[in-house]
Motif scaffolding. Sequence first.
Motif, short mmCIF file in Angstrom:
data_model
loop_
_atom_site.label_atom_id
_atom_site.label_comp_id
_atom_site.label_asym_id
_atom_site.label_seq_id
_atom_site.Cartn_x
_atom_site.Cartn_y
_atom_site.Cartn_z
N GLN A 52 36.81 33.10 50.73
CA GLN A 52 36.49 34.21 49.86
C GLN A 52 35.07 34.55 49.66
OE1 GLN A 52 38.95 32.73 45.93
NE2 GLN A 52 38.71 34.94 45.73
N CYS A 106 42.42 37.88 40.64
CA CYS A 106 41.72 37.09 41.64
C CYS A 106 40.24 37.95 41.85
CB CYS A 106 42.64 37.46 42.83
SG CYS A 106 41.85 36.69 44.30
N LEU A 107 39.42 37.24 42.08
CA LEU A 107 37.86 37.78 42.29
C LEU A 107 37.82 38.61 43.41
CD1 LEU A 107 36.17 34.36 41.31
CD2 LEU A 107 36.43 36.57 39.75
N HIS A 148 47.28 29.21 43.49
CA HIS A 148 46.66 30.53 43.93
C HIS A 148 45.54 30.20 44.99
CE1 HIS A 148 44.88 34.41 42.66
NE2 HIS A 148 43.73 33.57 43.33
N GLU A 149 44.72 29.15 44.68
CA GLU A 149 43.47 28.88 45.54
C GLU A 149 44.10 28.43 46.81
OE1 GLU A 149 40.73 29.92 44.52
OE2 GLU A 149 41.58 30.14 42.44
N HIS A 152 44.91 31.26 49.34
CA HIS A 152 43.59 31.53 50.07
C HIS A 152 43.59 31.19 51.35
CE1 HIS A 152 42.10 34.58 47.24
NE2 HIS A 152 42.25 33.65 46.26
NI NI Z 1 42.09 34.13 44.14
#
Ligand code: NI
Length: 184
Positions: A52, A106-107, A148-149, A152
Motif C-alpha cells: 500500500q 481499506c485505506l 484483509h492485510e 494485500h
Molecule cells: Ni486494506
Amino acid sequence: MTVREILKMGDPRLLRVAQPVTQFDSDELHLLITDLLDTMHAADGAGLAAPQIGVDLQVVIFGSGLPNPRYPQAPLVPRTVLINPTITPLADADGLVTELEDWEGCLSVPGLRGKVPRFARIRYTGFDPFGDPLTRVVEGFHARVVQHECDHLIGKLYPMRVRDFSQFGFTEVLFPGLDAPADD
Ligand code: NI
C-alpha cells in the motif's frame, strides 16, 4: 517520522504478488516498518501492508492494543508486525470451517465500505522483524484484519472479495452520522 503516500485502488502496484523478505533485522526493514507504523497511525488505520506504500515485500502491520477511532466497537488487537505470513483456516468447535460476513474498509479504497466474507477462525504464522517465528490462533475481528492485510500481499483488495454488491457503498451513505474520517 515519515508518513508515506497510500496507493489507491487502480494503481497496478496494489495488484502484485509481493516478494518474501529474505534479510531480517536490517536497517532497511526496520525503516520500512517505522514508515508503515507512522503511516497507519496518521490515517487511523486498523492495519497496513507494504504494497500500500508501494513496497513489494511481504510485510503487514495491524493492531495497536488501543481502541481504533474508525472501529470503536472492535475488540483490541495487539500491535503486530507480520512478515512472510501464511494463513490456515481452522474448524470451529463443531468441526466446521466457517466464514462470517462483516463490514470492511481499506485505506486504499477511501470512502467506501463493503461486507466481506472471511474465515471465522484461523492460524497465522510468519516472522517478526528479527526473524523470530510468530504463530497465533485467532478469531473474529482479529482474524478478519489479518486476512484483509495478507490479501494485500497477493494483490487482492477487499472489493474483489465482496459477494453481494447490495452490501457495498459509500461510508457516509451506509452509516450516516458515523464518526469516521471522510477519507476512511
Ligand atoms: Ni486494506
